[in-house]
Motif scaffolding. Structure first.
Motif, PDB file in Angstrom:
ATOM      1  N   PRO A 190      -4.504 -33.479 -29.108  1.00 44.84           N
ATOM      2  CA  PRO A 190      -4.074 -32.085 -29.203  1.00 44.84           C
ATOM      3  C   PRO A 190      -3.468 -31.803 -30.577  1.00 44.84           C
ATOM      4  O   PRO A 190      -2.674 -32.598 -31.085  1.00 44.84           O
ATOM      5  N   VAL A 191      -3.841 -30.693 -31.187  1.00 46.84           N
ATOM      6  CA  VAL A 191      -3.356 -30.366 -32.528  1.00 46.84           C
ATOM      7  C   VAL A 191      -3.090 -28.872 -32.627  1.00 46.84           C
ATOM      8  O   VAL A 191      -3.838 -28.064 -32.093  1.00 46.84           O
ATOM      9  N   GLN A 192      -1.998 -28.530 -33.279  1.00 50.07           N
ATOM     10  CA  GLN A 192      -1.640 -27.140 -33.550  1.00 50.07           C
ATOM     11  C   GLN A 192      -1.461 -26.990 -35.059  1.00 50.07           C
ATOM     12  O   GLN A 192      -0.691 -27.726 -35.668  1.00 50.07           O
ATOM     13  N   THR A 193      -2.190 -26.048 -35.634  1.00 50.87           N
ATOM     14  CA  THR A 193      -2.173 -25.851 -37.077  1.00 50.87           C
ATOM     15  C   THR A 193      -1.294 -24.671 -37.445  1.00 50.87           C
ATOM     16  O   THR A 193      -1.433 -23.579 -36.875  1.00 50.87           O
ATOM     17  N   GLU A 194      -0.371 -24.919 -38.380  1.00 49.50           N
ATOM     18  CA  GLU A 194       0.555 -23.901 -38.879  1.00 49.50           C
ATOM     19  C   GLU A 194       1.299 -23.204 -37.733  1.00 49.50           C
ATOM     20  O   GLU A 194       1.515 -22.000 -37.753  1.00 49.50           O
ATOM     21  N   ARG A 195       1.707 -23.987 -36.761  1.00 48.66           N
ATOM     22  CA  ARG A 195       2.498 -23.447 -35.651  1.00 48.66           C
ATOM     23  C   ARG A 195       3.965 -23.366 -36.067  1.00 48.66           C
ATOM     24  O   ARG A 195       4.500 -24.285 -36.697  1.00 48.66           O
ATOM     25  N   GLU A 196       4.601 -22.273 -35.743  1.00 54.75           N
ATOM     26  CA  GLU A 196       6.000 -22.090 -36.089  1.00 54.75           C
ATOM     27  C   GLU A 196       6.889 -22.818 -35.084  1.00 54.75           C
ATOM     28  O   GLU A 196       6.779 -22.593 -33.873  1.00 54.75           O
ATOM     29  N   LEU A 197       7.764 -23.687 -35.583  1.00 57.69           N
ATOM     30  CA  LEU A 197       8.730 -24.405 -34.753  1.00 57.69           C
ATOM     31  C   LEU A 197      10.094 -23.783 -34.975  1.00 57.69           C
ATOM     32  O   LEU A 197      10.666 -23.884 -36.061  1.00 57.69           O
ATOM     33  N   SER A 198      10.614 -23.123 -33.960  1.00 54.88           N
ATOM     34  CA  SER A 198      11.915 -22.462 -34.078  1.00 54.88           C
ATOM     35  C   SER A 198      13.035 -23.454 -33.798  1.00 54.88           C
ATOM     36  O   SER A 198      12.918 -24.325 -32.923  1.00 54.88           O
ATOM     37  N   TYR A 199      14.144 -23.301 -34.517  1.00 55.80           N
ATOM     38  CA  TYR A 199      15.310 -24.153 -34.296  1.00 55.80           C
ATOM     39  C   TYR A 199      16.542 -23.445 -34.835  1.00 55.80           C
ATOM     40  O   TYR A 199      16.452 -22.501 -35.628  1.00 55.80           O
ATOM     41  N   ASP A 200      17.679 -23.866 -34.379  1.00 52.32           N
ATOM     42  CA  ASP A 200      18.967 -23.344 -34.854  1.00 52.32           C
ATOM     43  C   ASP A 200      19.024 -21.811 -34.858  1.00 52.32           C
ATOM     44  O   ASP A 200      19.319 -21.173 -35.870  1.00 52.32           O
ATOM     45  N   ASP A 201      18.715 -21.219 -33.715  1.00 54.30           N
ATOM     46  CA  ASP A 201      18.875 -19.768 -33.558  1.00 54.30           C
ATOM     47  C   ASP A 201      18.159 -18.947 -34.627  1.00 54.30           C
ATOM     48  O   ASP A 201      18.782 -18.181 -35.377  1.00 54.30           O
ATOM     49  N   GLY A 202      16.851 -19.119 -34.705  1.00 58.75           N
ATOM     50  CA  GLY A 202      16.079 -18.240 -35.567  1.00 58.75           C
ATOM     51  C   GLY A 202      15.453 -18.863 -36.789  1.00 58.75           C
ATOM     52  O   GLY A 202      14.577 -18.252 -37.413  1.00 58.75           O
ATOM     53  N   ILE A 243      -6.644 -22.181 -51.362  1.00 57.44           N
ATOM     54  CA  ILE A 243      -7.862 -22.372 -50.576  1.00 57.44           C
ATOM     55  C   ILE A 243      -8.122 -23.862 -50.389  1.00 57.44           C
ATOM     56  O   ILE A 243      -8.467 -24.317 -49.287  1.00 57.44           O
ATOM     57  N   ALA A 244      -7.943 -24.647 -51.455  1.00 53.60           N
ATOM     58  CA  ALA A 244      -8.122 -26.094 -51.356  1.00 53.60           C
ATOM     59  C   ALA A 244      -7.131 -26.701 -50.364  1.00 53.60           C
ATOM     60  O   ALA A 244      -7.475 -27.603 -49.590  1.00 53.60           O
ATOM     61  N   HIS A 245      -5.895 -26.213 -50.379  1.00 58.67           N
ATOM     62  CA  HIS A 245      -4.886 -26.703 -49.424  1.00 58.67           C
ATOM     63  C   HIS A 245      -5.304 -26.372 -47.995  1.00 58.67           C
ATOM     64  O   HIS A 245      -5.184 -27.206 -47.087  1.00 58.67           O
ATOM     65  N   ALA A 246      -5.807 -25.165 -47.769  1.00 58.04           N
ATOM     66  CA  ALA A 246      -6.234 -24.770 -46.432  1.00 58.04           C
ATOM     67  C   ALA A 246      -7.399 -25.630 -45.945  1.00 58.04           C
ATOM     68  O   ALA A 246      -7.457 -26.021 -44.775  1.00 58.04           O
ATOM     69  N   LEU A 247      -8.326 -25.949 -46.845  1.00 61.45           N
ATOM     70  CA  LEU A 247      -9.453 -26.812 -46.473  1.00 61.45           C
ATOM     71  C   LEU A 247      -8.979 -28.208 -46.103  1.00 61.45           C
ATOM     72  O   LEU A 247      -9.461 -28.805 -45.139  1.00 61.45           O
ATOM     73  N   ALA A 248      -8.016 -28.735 -46.863  1.00 61.58           N
ATOM     74  CA  ALA A 248      -7.475 -30.062 -46.556  1.00 61.58           C
ATOM     75  C   ALA A 248      -6.763 -30.062 -45.211  1.00 61.58           C
ATOM     76  O   ALA A 248      -6.876 -31.009 -44.427  1.00 61.58           O
ATOM     77  N   THR A 249      -6.021 -28.999 -44.935  1.00 56.28           N
ATOM     78  CA  THR A 249      -5.331 -28.878 -43.649  1.00 56.28           C
ATOM     79  C   THR A 249      -6.337 -28.852 -42.505  1.00 56.28           C
ATOM     80  O   THR A 249      -6.127 -29.477 -41.451  1.00 56.28           O
ATOM     81  N   LEU A 250      -7.441 -28.133 -42.699  1.00 58.25           N
ATOM     82  CA  LEU A 250      -8.481 -28.071 -41.665  1.00 58.25           C
ATOM     83  C   LEU A 250      -9.136 -29.431 -41.464  1.00 58.25           C
ATOM     84  O   LEU A 250      -9.484 -29.794 -40.334  1.00 58.25           O
ATOM     85  N   GLU A 251      -9.297 -30.202 -42.538  1.00 58.86           N
ATOM     86  CA  GLU A 251      -9.883 -31.539 -42.414  1.00 58.86           C
ATOM     87  C   GLU A 251      -9.069 -32.404 -41.461  1.00 58.86           C
ATOM     88  O   GLU A 251      -9.615 -33.124 -40.625  1.00 58.86           O
ATOM     89  N   VAL A 252      -7.740 -32.356 -41.600  1.00 57.78           N
ATOM     90  CA  VAL A 252      -6.872 -33.172 -40.743  1.00 57.78           C
ATOM     91  C   VAL A 252      -6.987 -32.689 -39.294  1.00 57.78           C
ATOM     92  O   VAL A 252      -7.042 -33.492 -38.363  1.00 57.78           O
ATOM     93  N   LEU A 260     -10.420 -19.900 -37.405  1.00 58.73           N
ATOM     94  CA  LEU A 260      -9.151 -19.459 -36.808  1.00 58.73           C
ATOM     95  C   LEU A 260      -7.923 -20.199 -37.351  1.00 58.73           C
ATOM     96  O   LEU A 260      -6.904 -19.572 -37.639  1.00 58.73           O
ATOM     97  N   PRO A 261      -7.953 -21.521 -37.501  1.00 62.33           N
ATOM     98  CA  PRO A 261      -6.731 -22.218 -37.925  1.00 62.33           C
ATOM     99  C   PRO A 261      -6.247 -21.869 -39.328  1.00 62.33           C
ATOM    100  O   PRO A 261      -5.050 -21.680 -39.547  1.00 62.33           O
ATOM    101  N   THR A 262      -7.169 -21.791 -40.308  1.00 65.64           N
ATOM    102  CA  THR A 262      -6.739 -21.634 -41.704  1.00 65.64           C
ATOM    103  C   THR A 262      -7.388 -20.455 -42.430  1.00 65.64           C
ATOM    104  O   THR A 262      -6.983 -20.132 -43.545  1.00 65.64           O
TER     105      THR A 262
END
Length: 373
Positions: free
Chosen positions: A139-151, A120-129, A32-34
């Protein structure tokens, strides 16, 4: 290829018949994460042994026979810098598996669209963390969008809540060449805007960057490119960056994770040396090359032709490229007699990159390559 509901029901029943504990669902949830995972990561996420994982994957393959697969084995060789021997088998989430996950309540599940080995290698590394954080109970959120400055949106690789409650950004990166300088600079500018916003005040100003590289020549070259990028953005901000970037090899971090806030500085490399900001000019930030440092007072000024034909933004990027070129070229001064050296090809690639930005308009790319010349 879509999967009809009746076929999904048949697949689910076939899996449940031999796996009443629902390990097949836990295995699919690893993706699911990557969208990708290797067999070792599946073991870590599910708690199953290697034999159990392989047997379950085979059972899932048989259950989906004749229709869209649940997961697909990645046939391409995925780069694993610093990993010796044959790496674990890598799988990507396929249409059938995504459909089962959506039916199980994961509405965001989609089949993995990654095909090139590098992402793919980047996604695997992200999943490792992510898995390391989960193992530590954070608690961890992977590739979560952080909104700021109106959009506007920032999407870090991992957003982790540290033991003291601080939320911190953990980015995963791979080897970098000077041709990637512009992309790195754009990403850093994005972070400057985020950390200057009210939303950015809720996040630790220390960004941890984990490079999927062991220490060595490639590590040093990559850090040099990143240091140029950070220095360029710092110059634009008059030395006032609202965050700091600390780097560590991913392998070292996974062996002994550092979840402290602030982190243990002795283990991390700061990608911006404050001393470099005093009277910053291209050429004053060069580290030692082949055992010799460039003179502090000697400024590596851009050739007049580059300065005349470039906008201010391009001049900053070209200045960083020019400095990397000077350092690479200095490697050739180690001997009076030339000898075969792969650095020669890196220098040629650097010269080419100066006038061939892949993001530039076609007309500009087709023009006379003044910067390269």
């Amino acid at each position: 290829m879509s999967v009809d509901r009746d076929r999904l029901t048949m697949i689910r029943q076939a899996l449940a018949e031999h796996d009443p504990e629902g390990n097949w669902l836990r295995l699919l949830e690893t993706f699911l994460p990557t969208g990708v995972a290797d067999t070792k990561q599946i073991q870590k996420a599910t708690g199953l042994s290697r034999h159990q994982v392989n047997r379950l994957l085979e059972r899932m393959k048989r259950a989906a026979a004749g229709g869209p697969p649940l997961v697909c084995r990645v046939q391409e060789r995925v780069p694993r810098p610093g990993v010796r021997g044959r790496g674990p088998v890598v799988y990507r989430l396929a249409e059938g598996g995504a459909a089962l996950l959506r039916e199980a309540g994961h509405a965001e599940a989609r089949p993995c669209g990654l095909n090139d080995p590098t992402p793919i290698a980047h996604a695997l590394a992200t999943l490792e963390v992510r898995l390391a954080a989960e193992e530590a109970g954070l608690p961890v959120q992977t590739e979560r969008e952080l909104s700021y400055d109106d959009g506007r949106v920032l999407r870090p690789d991992n957003l982790i809540t540290l033991p003291d409650g601080t939320v911190a950004l953990f980015e995963t990166e791979q080897a970098a060449r000077p041709a990637l300088l512009r992309r790195i600079i754009e990403g850093l500018r994005h972070k400057v805007a985020f950390f200057r916003s009210s939303e950015g005040k809720r996040v630790s100003p220390t960004v941890r960057v984990l490079f999927f590289l062991p220490r060595g020549r490639e590590w040093e070259r990559t850090l040099t490119v990143w240091e140029r990028a950070v220095a360029t953005v710092a110059r634009q901000e008059k030395g006032d960056l609202p965050f700091r970037l600390l780097a560590m090899p991913l392998g070292e971090f996974l062996e002994r994770p550092d979840w402290a806030e602030p982190p243990a500085d002795a283990r991390w490399e700061n990608l911006l040396d404050p001393a470099c900001l005093d009277g910053f000019a291209p050429g004053e930030m060069a580290p030692a090359v082949a055992g010799q440092a460039l003179a502090r007072g000697k400024k590596g000024r851009l050739p007049r032709g580059l300065a005349r034909r470039s906008s201010r933004e391009d001049r900053l990027i070209l200045a960083a490229l020019w400095q990397v070129f000077r350092e690479e070229a200095a490697c050739g001064e180690r001997s009076a007699y030339p000898y075969p050296d792969p650095a020669f090809f890196d220098v040629m690639g650097l010269i080419y990159a100066a006038s061939h930005d892949p993001q530039a308009p076609p007309l500009r790319r087709a023009a006379v390559p003044y910067a390269s010349l």
